[in-house]
Motif scaffolding. Structure first.
Motif, PDB file in Angstrom:
ATOM      1  N   THR A  49      -0.039  12.382  -0.546  1.00 54.70           N
ATOM      2  CA  THR A  49       1.017  13.290  -0.997  1.00 54.70           C
ATOM      3  C   THR A  49       1.907  13.672   0.172  1.00 54.70           C
ATOM      4  O   THR A  49       1.513  13.574   1.343  1.00 54.70           O
ATOM      5  N   VAL A  50       3.101  14.113  -0.161  1.00 56.56           N
ATOM      6  CA  VAL A  50       4.017  14.616   0.865  1.00 56.56           C
ATOM      7  C   VAL A  50       3.382  15.795   1.587  1.00 56.56           C
ATOM      8  O   VAL A  50       3.495  15.932   2.809  1.00 56.56           O
ATOM      9  N   SER A  55       3.768   5.219  13.044  1.00 58.04           N
ATOM     10  CA  SER A  55       3.332   5.973  14.225  1.00 58.04           C
ATOM     11  C   SER A  55       1.836   5.839  14.467  1.00 58.04           C
ATOM     12  O   SER A  55       1.307   6.345  15.462  1.00 58.04           O
ATOM     13  N   GLY A  56       1.139   5.214  13.541  1.00 59.18           N
ATOM     14  CA  GLY A  56      -0.296   5.012  13.699  1.00 59.18           C
ATOM     15  C   GLY A  56      -1.131   6.205  13.318  1.00 59.18           C
ATOM     16  O   GLY A  56      -2.336   6.220  13.558  1.00 59.18           O
ATOM     17  N   SER A  57      -0.517   7.232  12.720  1.00 56.38           N
ATOM     18  CA  SER A  57      -1.280   8.417  12.326  1.00 56.38           C
ATOM     19  C   SER A  57      -1.950   8.170  10.984  1.00 56.38           C
ATOM     20  O   SER A  57      -1.648   7.211  10.278  1.00 56.38           O
ATOM     21  N   ALA A  58      -2.851   9.089  10.633  1.00 59.36           N
ATOM     22  CA  ALA A  58      -3.601   8.927   9.384  1.00 59.36           C
ATOM     23  C   ALA A  58      -2.663   9.021   8.198  1.00 59.36           C
ATOM     24  O   ALA A  58      -1.751   9.843   8.167  1.00 59.36           O
ATOM     25  N   GLY A  59      -2.895   8.205   7.200  1.00 59.47           N
ATOM     26  CA  GLY A  59      -2.063   8.236   6.003  1.00 59.47           C
ATOM     27  C   GLY A  59      -2.474   9.367   5.083  1.00 59.47           C
ATOM     28  O   GLY A  59      -3.324  10.186   5.405  1.00 59.47           O
ATOM     29  N   LEU A  62       8.354  10.824  -0.371  1.00 60.43           N
ATOM     30  CA  LEU A  62       6.984  10.460  -0.012  1.00 60.43           C
ATOM     31  C   LEU A  62       6.952   9.072   0.641  1.00 60.43           C
ATOM     32  O   LEU A  62       6.219   8.850   1.623  1.00 60.43           O
ATOM     33  N   LEU A  63       7.739   8.139   0.126  1.00 55.92           N
ATOM     34  CA  LEU A  63       7.807   6.800   0.719  1.00 55.92           C
ATOM     35  C   LEU A  63       8.253   6.874   2.176  1.00 55.92           C
ATOM     36  O   LEU A  63       7.721   6.172   3.043  1.00 55.92           O
ATOM     37  N   ARG A  64       9.228   7.746   2.430  1.00 59.93           N
ATOM     38  CA  ARG A  64       9.721   7.898   3.808  1.00 59.93           C
ATOM     39  C   ARG A  64       8.618   8.433   4.715  1.00 59.93           C
ATOM     40  O   ARG A  64       8.376   7.913   5.810  1.00 59.93           O
ATOM     41  N   GLU A  65       7.935   9.502   4.267  1.00 60.40           N
ATOM     42  CA  GLU A  65       6.890  10.106   5.093  1.00 60.40           C
ATOM     43  C   GLU A  65       5.724   9.132   5.315  1.00 60.40           C
ATOM     44  O   GLU A  65       5.156   9.052   6.409  1.00 60.40           O
ATOM     45  N   LEU A  66       5.364   8.400   4.283  1.00 53.85           N
ATOM     46  CA  LEU A  66       4.271   7.424   4.419  1.00 53.85           C
ATOM     47  C   LEU A  66       4.635   6.308   5.395  1.00 53.85           C
ATOM     48  O   LEU A  66       3.811   5.893   6.217  1.00 53.85           O
ATOM     49  N   THR A  67       5.869   5.833   5.320  1.00 52.56           N
ATOM     50  CA  THR A  67       6.310   4.751   6.208  1.00 52.56           C
ATOM     51  C   THR A  67       6.308   5.206   7.659  1.00 52.56           C
ATOM     52  O   THR A  67       5.809   4.501   8.556  1.00 52.56           O
ATOM     53  N   ILE A  68       6.845   6.408   7.905  1.00 53.57           N
ATOM     54  CA  ILE A  68       6.887   6.929   9.279  1.00 53.57           C
ATOM     55  C   ILE A  68       5.472   7.139   9.812  1.00 53.57           C
ATOM     56  O   ILE A  68       5.168   6.829  10.974  1.00 53.57           O
ATOM     57  N   ASP A 125       0.831  -1.201   0.000  1.00 53.97           N
ATOM     58  CA  ASP A 125       0.000   0.000   0.000  1.00 53.97           C
ATOM     59  C   ASP A 125       0.870   1.256   0.000  1.00 53.97           C
ATOM     60  O   ASP A 125       0.613   2.217  -0.725  1.00 53.97           O
ATOM     61  N   ILE A 126       1.929   1.229   0.835  1.00 52.06           N
ATOM     62  CA  ILE A 126       2.853   2.368   0.902  1.00 52.06           C
ATOM     63  C   ILE A 126       3.550   2.561  -0.441  1.00 52.06           C
ATOM     64  O   ILE A 126       3.666   3.685  -0.953  1.00 52.06           O
TER      65      ILE A 126
END
Length: 659
Positions: free
Chosen positions: A241-242, A234-238, A224-230, A213-214
């Motif tokens: 976009t960056v 962390s359990g925050s909403a996906g 963007l891959l980095r931000e989505l993975t983090i 999905d990521i």
């Protein structure tokens, strides 16, 4: 630095082959969208060269933020690499470059010192100049790099620049250097999966479906891959976009941290934490907001300055501010920078950004634009001065300020050779009851366009040394040499009385030109004295050295080989400073270009170009072209060609040549 590529190094191989191929100067522009991994590639390649000892690698800082000086990155480049510069034996050249940048000398003088510095380094080892993530704010850095590339074509020099596809200055750099363009494509699915696994680490609880999905949302963009993975860890909403992911971080900031971030985002180069704290009214000794920003990955601190690790953050933050809040911050920034003694165009940038038409603050911003334009023009940046003038005029200034701005605009247009538009601007100012400065500017414009009689009338309506000098030049062009000699004689007396060596060199050169046209025997003596005064004053003391006067004086005394030597030295002086195609005195520039730029070999074309004289068209280059043809004929032993060319040269000089 954002983690980027982990599997594919094809681009690295291309860079390596380019670097190890030709031994001549070459340049590479790595082009890619934000977050695609430009910094990772450029830094990895540069670090490999550094670690192996294969080259001297110098990085120019190009992080967005506040710059106290236009060439500040070159000062940092010297300071940050001082040890290896000294080991390469270029310490003296580096010190002179840094000193010239700190003293805010004219651009051509700084570029000349940068060229000398790079040339010295190249004698010791291959040199790689790196400018990562450039934008329009870094035009001075790319000017320096392009100048070094042009002046060191036969040396082992590589220039490595990274930019987004829409960065205009990078494309201009491409045109000036014929650089290799290296597009950076998005990651493949396999590379994206490997990157997600690397960011997540062994302890992360991400199942294969989440990874897929990521990867699907990331579209091959490492940032963007980095931000989505983090975000997923962390359990925050996906998000998709960056910007969406970073906006969620911004929303969670405390007011003090948000204020610091906004101040940093509205700068022009890296800002110190203390500057941001003073600007926002936060205690400079309390770094709590900085810790918060660092933990969120929005700001880092490097050498006491705040830097954005993510290039999207500054524009994102600025976009979330209301127009009123942005203007207020810009105004306070302009005031603080003015108190700290920042450069005029840095102050003006924020003053103009903090104002609008009809705003009570507008007159302050317009005056800032005027001060900045004057300073930029005096330092050799006519294009930047024009841009600053246009920004000031957009605020609809009162008549007096409008006339001052338009006068600066006319002078800048003259500097870049646009005499027709310059004349139009000066006429507009005079129609609005402009001062003598505009009148002299119009006279200069008409003089360079060949309208000598009209120019003379305008010079005669003005007073002062500049008006007298203009009159002398026009009188000389009209063949009224006795009157021209009288005026240059007065100029010479004033210069001798002033004790100013540079002014004396200029006055002696003008006098030598007049005497050369008059075929007086004292022309060579005056020109030699001008050259001696110029050398004592320093080679960068005049916009135009007396070498041209020496060349014409020697020609008038039939000493043609010496004439060519002097003019060849002039070409070298202009070329080393990047001025062979454009200097403030455009007529003289074109004269030298016609005289010398064809490698001294195309005499027939030079003589043929003199047909304009027979058609009575104003062409102030014809006399020197004839003189060049005469000198070449002499060197070739062509007696008939010599007699014909020298006679035509002397006739043209006596009738219409403007020094």
């Amino acid at each position: 630095m954002v983690v980027s590529r982990v599997a594919r190094y094809d681009e690295h191989s291309i860079l390596d082959s380019h670097f190890n191929g030709s031994k001549n100067a070459r340049a590479v522009i790595v082009v890619g969208d934000e977050g695609v991994g430009k910094t990772h590639l450029v830094e990895g390649f540069a670090t490999d060269l550094e670690t192996s000892g294969a080259a001297i690698v110098l990085r120019a800082e190009t992080t967005v933020g506040f710059a106290p000086q236009l060439f500040a990155p070159l000062i940092d480049l010297v300071q940050d690499n001082w040890d290896q510069i000294e080991r390469a034996g270029a310490g003296n050249e580096a010190a002179e470059l840094a000193a010239a940048a700190r003293r805010r000398l004219k651009a051509r003088e700084i570029l000349h010192r940068f060229d000398v510095f790079v040339g010295k380094l190249c004698q010791a080892k291959p040199v790689v100049l790196v400018a990562d993530h450039v934008s329009e704010a870094h035009e001075a850095v790319l000017d320096a790099f392009a100048h070094a590339h042009r002046r060191n074509r036969d040396r082992d020099l590589c220039i490595l620049v990274s930019a987004r596809p829409d960065d205009k200055v990078a494309m201009e750099f491409l045109e000036r250097t014929d650089a290799l363009v290296l597009p950076l494509d998005p990651l493949t699915v396999e590379e994206s999966q490997a990157l997600v696994a690397q960011i997540a680490g062994d302890t992360a609880d991400l199942d294969p479906e989440e990874v897929d999905d990521i990867v699907a949302q990331g579209s091959g963009n490492p940032l963007l891959l980095r931000e989505l993975t983090i975000a997923r860890m962390s359990g925050s909403a996906g998000g998709t976009t960056v910007r969406l992911l970073l906006t969620a971080k911004l929303d969670r900031l405390s007011p003090s941290a948000r204020s610091i971030l906004e101040a940093a985002a509205l700068g022009v180069r890296p800002l110190s934490y203390r500057f941001c704290a003073l600007l926002t009214g936060i205690d400079p000794e309390t770094p709590v907001p900085l810790h918060e920003l660092r933990d969120a990955g929005l700001l880092t601190e490097r050498d006491g300055r705040l830097v954005f690790p993510n290039p999207v953050v500054p524009e994102l933050v600025a976009g979330t501010l209301t127009q009123a809040a942005r203007r207020d911050t810009h105004r306070r920034m302009a005031g603080l920078l003015r108190l700290l003694g920042a450069r005029a165009d840095e102050v003006a940038h924020h003053a103009l950004a903090g104002s609008s038409i009809g705003d009570p603050y507008a007159p302050v911003a317009i005056k800032s634009a005027l001060e900045a334009a004057e300073e930029l023009l005096s330092r050799g940046f006519p294009i930047a001065a024009l841009a600053m003038v246009d920004r000031g005029l957009q605020l609809e200034p009162e008549p007096a300020l409008e006339n001052s701005l338009l006068t600066i605009k006319g002078e800048a247009l003259l500097s870049i050779g646009d005499t027709t538009e310059a004349a139009r601007v000066f006429e507009t100012v005079l129609a609005k009851r402009g001062d003598s400065k505009a009148r002299i500017g119009l006279a200069r414009s008409l003089q360079r366009a060949g309208r000598l009689t009209t120019a003379l009338k305008l010079f005669e309506q003005s007073s002062g040394p500049e008006a007298d000098r203009g009159r002398a030049e026009v009188l000389l062009g009209l063949g009224r040499t006795s009157e021209a000699w009288e005026l240059t004689g007065r100029e010479l007396e004033r210069a001798r009385a002033s004790g100013d060596v540079a002014a004396l060199a200029s006055a002696l050169a003008d006098a030598a030109l007049v005497q050369a046209v008059r075929m007086e025997p004292g022309a060579v003596e005056l020109a030699t004295a001008a050259l001696d005064a110029w050398e004592r004053a320093g080679e960068d003391s005049l916009d135009w050295p007396p070498l041209f006067a020496c060349g014409v004086a020697y020609e008038s005394a039939d000493r043609f080989a010496e004439s060519l030597t002097a003019l060849r030295a002039l070409r070298n002086w202009l070329d080393s400073r990047g001025l062979i195609d454009a200097v403030p005195r455009v007529v003289r520039t074109e004269t030298v270009a016609a005289f010398l730029s064809l490698s001294w070999g195309r005499m027939e074309e030079a003589i043929a170009a003199a047909a304009d004289v027979r058609r009575n068209r104003p062409n102030h280059e014809m006399a020197p072209i004839r003189a060049a043809a005469a000198a070449l004929a002499t060197l070739r032993g062509d007696e008939i060609g010599f007699v014909s060319a020298v006679n035509h040269a002397r006739q043209a000089l006596s009738r219409q040549a403007t020094p």
